[in-house]
Design a protein around this motif. Structure first.
Motif, PDB file in Angstrom:
ATOM      1  N   ALA A  21      50.722  89.727 126.344  1.00 35.53           N
ATOM      2  CA  ALA A  21      51.349  89.290 125.122  1.00 35.53           C
ATOM      3  C   ALA A  21      51.855  87.879 125.068  1.00 35.53           C
ATOM      4  O   ALA A  21      51.526  87.202 123.904  1.00 35.53           O
ATOM      5  CB  ALA A  21      52.616  90.285 124.860  1.00 35.53           C
ATOM      6  N   GLU A  22      52.193  87.260 126.152  1.00 35.79           N
ATOM      7  CA  GLU A  22      52.292  85.666 126.039  1.00 35.79           C
ATOM      8  C   GLU A  22      51.017  84.985 125.681  1.00 35.79           C
ATOM      9  O   GLU A  22      51.068  83.990 125.237  1.00 35.79           O
ATOM     10  CB  GLU A  22      52.970  85.512 127.640  1.00 35.79           C
ATOM     11  N   VAL A  78      51.163  76.634 120.806  1.00 33.96           N
ATOM     12  CA  VAL A  78      52.326  75.766 120.447  1.00 33.96           C
ATOM     13  C   VAL A  78      53.549  76.663 120.733  1.00 33.96           C
ATOM     14  O   VAL A  78      54.557  76.106 121.279  1.00 33.96           O
ATOM     15  CB  VAL A  78      52.328  75.372 118.784  1.00 33.96           C
ATOM     16  N   LEU A  79      53.610  77.917 120.708  1.00 32.35           N
ATOM     17  CA  LEU A  79      54.748  78.840 120.861  1.00 32.35           C
ATOM     18  C   LEU A  79      54.718  79.348 122.266  1.00 32.35           C
ATOM     19  O   LEU A  79      55.479  79.939 122.729  1.00 32.35           O
ATOM     20  CB  LEU A  79      54.582  80.082 119.784  1.00 32.35           C
ATOM     21  N   ARG A  80      53.724  79.145 122.973  1.00 36.77           N
ATOM     22  CA  ARG A  80      53.515  80.035 124.339  1.00 36.77           C
ATOM     23  C   ARG A  80      54.357  79.282 125.306  1.00 36.77           C
ATOM     24  O   ARG A  80      54.397  77.830 125.451  1.00 36.77           O
ATOM     25  CB  ARG A  80      51.962  79.851 124.746  1.00 36.77           C
TER      26      ARG A  80
END
Length: 429
Positions: free
Chosen positions: A197-198, A204-206
């Motif tokens: 999921a990660e 940018v959000l990882r």
């Protein structure tokens, strides 16, 4: 073609397996030689081995060969006797020899003697008593000294390696691995799903630190799973043995021999050889058979083995004295409910006239209801006397448990012995 050769070491560089196979294959020849050996031996010479000979033709092996095949034309230079199409006769056979005993003397050719080998004492006795048993041997109730048999009594965590239960141990190991891996696998699955999921998130959000942390956790969990042993000492299970009382099949054999004056030395020698065969048979095949030796003339006495075979005491003849003594010994020491009772009697058949009826009544009313088997041998080349005729009455009433045979000379001992103690298909176990 694949050949398997047994090269396991045996005593004196011999193959015991191959020897047993050989003895089984030529059992018929060996048994015939053993029977001849028994008949010619003395009463003190029954326990040694025997040299056996087998004709060479009987041990030949079948052989396959490639023949020339097809039609052949042969040119024989100097032929003055045969024409084309003549059939050549086999040469008439004197001498030359393909083996022992094939014709007369010859100055050419080779032959083979009979194949000879030696049976050991154990092998000799095995052939002597092959197919014999005590008739109607039964299981009796337990005595004070019980026969114990070790039986399996469940499983235990401790034991010796020879009694390990492989199936149960592997089952325990499998169950342990399932139980120990289950929570780790759940945590591993959760970490793998979180990592997936990660990684699906936008770059940018990882969270890179979270990814590194999850990978480290996954690696740690995989190492924990790999570290779980396939089998552990905790998994091992051993068969547990317990002593269980068993019904006793103990037996007693009464050897009753007539040593009266009418028994000549030849009669006594035949009786001794018969009882010696019986003694060796019981010693070899049965562990819990006691022997009681009874000699009688006008009076009967219980004696030891040496006195039974070699004492020179003699006198008149009253057979009932021996039967009364056997009955007293049974009542005192061998109750029928706990022992298998057997009697073997040897006599020349001569008895005091008024005593034969007493013997019959003793057998019918007292002894036979208690006995498993009664074997009577009469050693005489003459006509039967009153004792034999009275015993025929007993045999008619107890046909399965009373047997009587006549012995004329030493050559009859072994065949009669085999008839009396041959294995019965309906033997009660």
């Amino acid at each position: 073609m694949t050949y398997f050769i047994d090269r396991r070491p045996n005593a004196k560089h011999k193959s015991a397996v191959n020897r047993q196979r050989f003895l089984e294959r030529y059992r018929k020849h060996i048994k015939r030689s053993v029977e001849e050996a028994v008949n010619r031996r003395s009463i003190t010479d029954m326990e040694r081995g025997e040299k056996i000979s087998i004709p060479t033709k009987d041990i030949s092996e079948p052989v396959f060969q490639h023949g020339p095949g097809g039609a052949r034309n042969i040119v024989s230079p100097g032929n003055k006797e045969f024409l084309e199409g003549d059939k050549i006769r086999r040469p008439a056979g004197q001498g030359g020899g393909n083996g022992a005993g094939e014709g007369g003397a010859s100055n050419q050719g080779e032959g083979n003697d009979e194949f000879a080998f030696t049976l050991s004492r154990e092998e000799f006795l095995e052939f002597v008593f092959d197919g014999l048993e005590l008739p109607h041997l039964q299981r009796k109730p337990l005595k004070s000294l019980e026969e114990i048999k070790m039986v399996r009594a469940g499983l235990a965590r401790d034991g010796v390696p020879s009694r390990i239960s492989i199936t149960r141990s592997m089952r325990e190991a499998y169950a342990r691995r399932i139980a120990m891996r289950a929570p780790i696998k759940r945590a591993l699955k959760e970490a793998q799903e979180a990592l997936a999921a990660e990684e699906r998130k936008d770059p940018v959000l990882r969270n890179p630190a979270r990814v590194v942390e999850l990978k480290a956790e996954i690696e740690r969990l995989e190492k924990r799973i790999d570290a779980i042993p396939f089998i552990d000492t905790y998994d091992l299970r051993y068969h547990q043995l317990a002593a269980q009382p068993q019904p006793s099949s103990q037996a007693v054999m009464f050897c009753v021999m007539d040593v009266s004056g009418s028994m000549t030395q030849n009669h006594k020698d035949i009786a001794k050889r018969f009882f010696l065969l019986l003694y060796l048979f019981l010693e070899k095949h049965y562990e819990k058979v006691e022997l009681v030796f009874v000699r009688h003339h006008t009076a009967a006495r219980e004696v030891n083995e040496e006195e039974f075979f070699y004492s020179r005491e003699t006198g008149g003849t009253i057979v009932s004295s021996a039967l009364n003594l056997v009955n007293k010994i049974i009542e005192k020491r061998y109750p029928a409910g706990q022992w298998n009772l057997y009697v073997a009697q040897a006599s020349d058949g001569d008895n005091w006239d008024d005593d034969s009826n007493i013997c019959r009544d003793l057998l019918v009313k007292q002894l036979m209801p208690q006995l498993q088997y009664y074997a009577y041998v009469e050693i005489t080349p003459h006509d039967h006397q009153s004792l034999w005729h009275e015993y025929e009455t007993v045999a008619a009433q107890f046909p399965e448990r009373f047997a009587m045979r006549q012995i004329v000379d030493a050559g009859d001992i072994y065949p009669v012995f085999r008839e009396l103690f041959k294995r019965r298909m309906s033997q009660e176990r």
